[in-house]
Design a protein around this motif. Sequence first.
Motif, PDB file in Angstrom:
ATOM      1  N   SER A   1       6.987  10.089  31.859  1.00  0.00           N
ATOM      2  CA  SER A   1       5.620  10.462  32.226  1.00  0.00           C
ATOM      3  C   SER A   1       5.484  11.970  32.392  1.00  0.00           C
ATOM      4  CB  SER A   1       5.223   9.749  33.516  1.00  0.00           C
ATOM      5  OG  SER A   1       6.124  10.087  34.569  1.00  0.00           O
ATOM      6  N   ALA A   2       6.581  12.637  32.842  1.00  0.00           N
ATOM      7  CA  ALA A   2       6.543  14.091  33.025  1.00  0.00           C
ATOM      8  C   ALA A   2       6.403  14.802  31.682  1.00  0.00           C
ATOM      9  CB  ALA A   2       7.804  14.563  33.746  1.00  0.00           C
ATOM     10  N   VAL A   3       7.171  14.331  30.677  1.00  0.00           N
ATOM     11  CA  VAL A   3       7.095  14.925  29.341  1.00  0.00           C
ATOM     12  C   VAL A   3       5.726  14.676  28.733  1.00  0.00           C
ATOM     13  CG1 VAL A   3       8.015  14.838  27.001  1.00  0.00           C
ATOM     14  CG2 VAL A   3       9.573  14.767  28.953  1.00  0.00           C
ATOM     15  N   THR A   4       5.228  13.450  28.881  1.00  0.00           N
ATOM     16  CA  THR A   4       3.912  13.110  28.349  1.00  0.00           C
ATOM     17  C   THR A   4       2.831  13.975  28.973  1.00  0.00           C
ATOM     18  OG1 THR A   4       4.627  10.822  28.021  1.00  0.00           O
ATOM     19  CG2 THR A   4       2.258  11.248  28.023  1.00  0.00           C
TER      20      THR A   4
ATOM     21  N   GLU B   1       3.242  16.962  30.231  1.00  0.00           N
ATOM     22  CA  GLU B   1       3.417  18.336  29.749  1.00  0.00           C
ATOM     23  C   GLU B   1       2.794  18.509  28.368  1.00  0.00           C
ATOM     24  OE1 GLU B   1       7.019  21.525  28.727  1.00  0.00           O
ATOM     25  OE2 GLU B   1       7.481  19.536  29.529  1.00  0.00           O
ATOM     26  N   ILE B   2       3.019  17.528  27.498  1.00  0.00           N
ATOM     27  CA  ILE B   2       2.436  17.590  26.158  1.00  0.00           C
ATOM     28  C   ILE B   2       0.914  17.552  26.234  1.00  0.00           C
ATOM     29  CG2 ILE B   2       2.191  16.338  23.979  1.00  0.00           C
ATOM     30  CD1 ILE B   2       5.097  15.452  24.298  1.00  0.00           C
ATOM     31  N   ARG B   3       0.388  16.695  27.125  1.00  0.00           N
ATOM     32  CA  ARG B   3      -1.058  16.590  27.289  1.00  0.00           C
ATOM     33  C   ARG B   3      -1.647  17.921  27.751  1.00  0.00           C
ATOM     34  NH1 ARG B   3      -1.102  13.029  31.024  1.00  0.00           N
ATOM     35  NH2 ARG B   3      -0.892  11.240  29.619  1.00  0.00           N
ATOM     36  N   ASP B   4      -0.955  18.587  28.670  1.00  0.00           N
ATOM     37  CA  ASP B   4      -1.429  19.884  29.160  1.00  0.00           C
ATOM     38  C   ASP B   4      -1.419  20.934  28.053  1.00  0.00           C
ATOM     39  OD1 ASP B   4      -1.780  18.796  31.653  1.00  0.00           O
ATOM     40  OD2 ASP B   4       0.101  19.580  32.488  1.00  0.00           O
ATOM     41  N   LYS B   5      -0.362  20.905  27.220  1.00  0.00           N
ATOM     42  CA  LYS B   5      -0.272  21.869  26.117  1.00  0.00           C
ATOM     43  C   LYS B   5      -1.396  21.645  25.110  1.00  0.00           C
ATOM     44  CE  LYS B   5       4.717  22.794  26.245  1.00  0.00           C
ATOM     45  NZ  LYS B   5       6.007  22.667  25.518  1.00  0.00           N
ATOM     46  N   ARG B   6      -1.689  20.383  24.830  1.00  0.00           N
ATOM     47  CA  ARG B   6      -2.759  20.079  23.882  1.00  0.00           C
ATOM     48  C   ARG B   6      -4.108  20.528  24.425  1.00  0.00           C
ATOM     49  NH1 ARG B   6      -0.784  13.930  22.291  1.00  0.00           N
ATOM     50  NH2 ARG B   6       0.819  14.544  20.767  1.00  0.00           N
ATOM     51  N   ALA B   7      -4.307  20.329  25.720  1.00  0.00           N
ATOM     52  CA  ALA B   7      -5.573  20.745  26.336  1.00  0.00           C
ATOM     53  C   ALA B   7      -5.716  22.261  26.299  1.00  0.00           C
ATOM     54  CB  ALA B   7      -5.635  20.237  27.778  1.00  0.00           C
ATOM     55  N   ALA B   8      -4.610  22.965  26.579  1.00  0.00           N
ATOM     56  CA  ALA B   8      -4.642  24.429  26.549  1.00  0.00           C
ATOM     57  C   ALA B   8      -4.909  24.936  25.137  1.00  0.00           C
ATOM     58  CB  ALA B   8      -3.320  24.988  27.073  1.00  0.00           C
ATOM     59  N   LEU B   9      -4.284  24.279  24.149  1.00  0.00           N
ATOM     60  CA  LEU B   9      -4.503  24.670  22.757  1.00  0.00           C
ATOM     61  C   LEU B   9      -5.957  24.461  22.356  1.00  0.00           C
ATOM     62  CD1 LEU B   9      -3.444  25.568  19.997  1.00  0.00           C
ATOM     63  CD2 LEU B   9      -2.829  23.182  19.536  1.00  0.00           C
TER      64      LEU B   9
END
Length: 244
Positions: free
Chosen positions: A4-7, A9-17
């Motif tokens: 869940s932590a990795v997921t 993190e990826i979600r946050d990166k996608r939102a920032a992008l």
Amino acid sequence: MESSAVTSEIRDKRAALTDNTLNQFKELRNRFLSFKKEKYLQNIEHYQSLSQNQAPKFMVIACADSRVCPTSILGFEPGEAFVVRNVANLVPPHENGPSETNAALEFAVNSLEVQNILVVGHSCCGGIKALMSFQDEIHSNSSSFIKNWVIVGKTAKLKTKAAASNLDFDQQCRQCEKESINSSLLNLLSYPWIEERVKNGLLSIHGGYYDFIDCTFEKWTLDYEGSSSKADGSCSIGNREFWS
């Protein structure tokens, strides 16, 4: 399975992008509207005439490097130059077969009948640095698109290595940046329809070198008769100018 932590993190990166992309396109929108107001609408007759036809006097072959925009550094206005850009501003010889560069050449020379072809190289070229860094034997079955493309400049690399073996790597790269331009000028003559127009005085071929470190520009012209008569296949040039 992803934790869940990795997921997260990826979600946050996608939102920032997504946020960054929206802001970047907002800036492009503002630039477009500024162009429309300050240039297009102020010269609407010119732009409307371009919608019917184009008759550029120049074809420019330049590097894809984001720091080297030929329309900016040479002040071309819409309709003045037919431009193609690729890694290291290389022109493959006719024998290499189809590419986007020689497709653009065919259209510019045979359909638009441009009067000048200008190959523009530049300082700190990553494509030339890659060419100089690769092993001498680059096979066509390499999985690297970059290797398979920059091998077009192999002749320039070999000439540079032979003439400048005493120089350090950065100096060799700088010399190869210019040598590769001349190699491309000669490659242009391998296209029969280009050589025919050059021979008949309908087309001129030029080299240019933009040094963006100190903002200078060198320009020279291929001497067709001189180059054709050289047994070693070297490039004869004239009309060299230095703009600073």
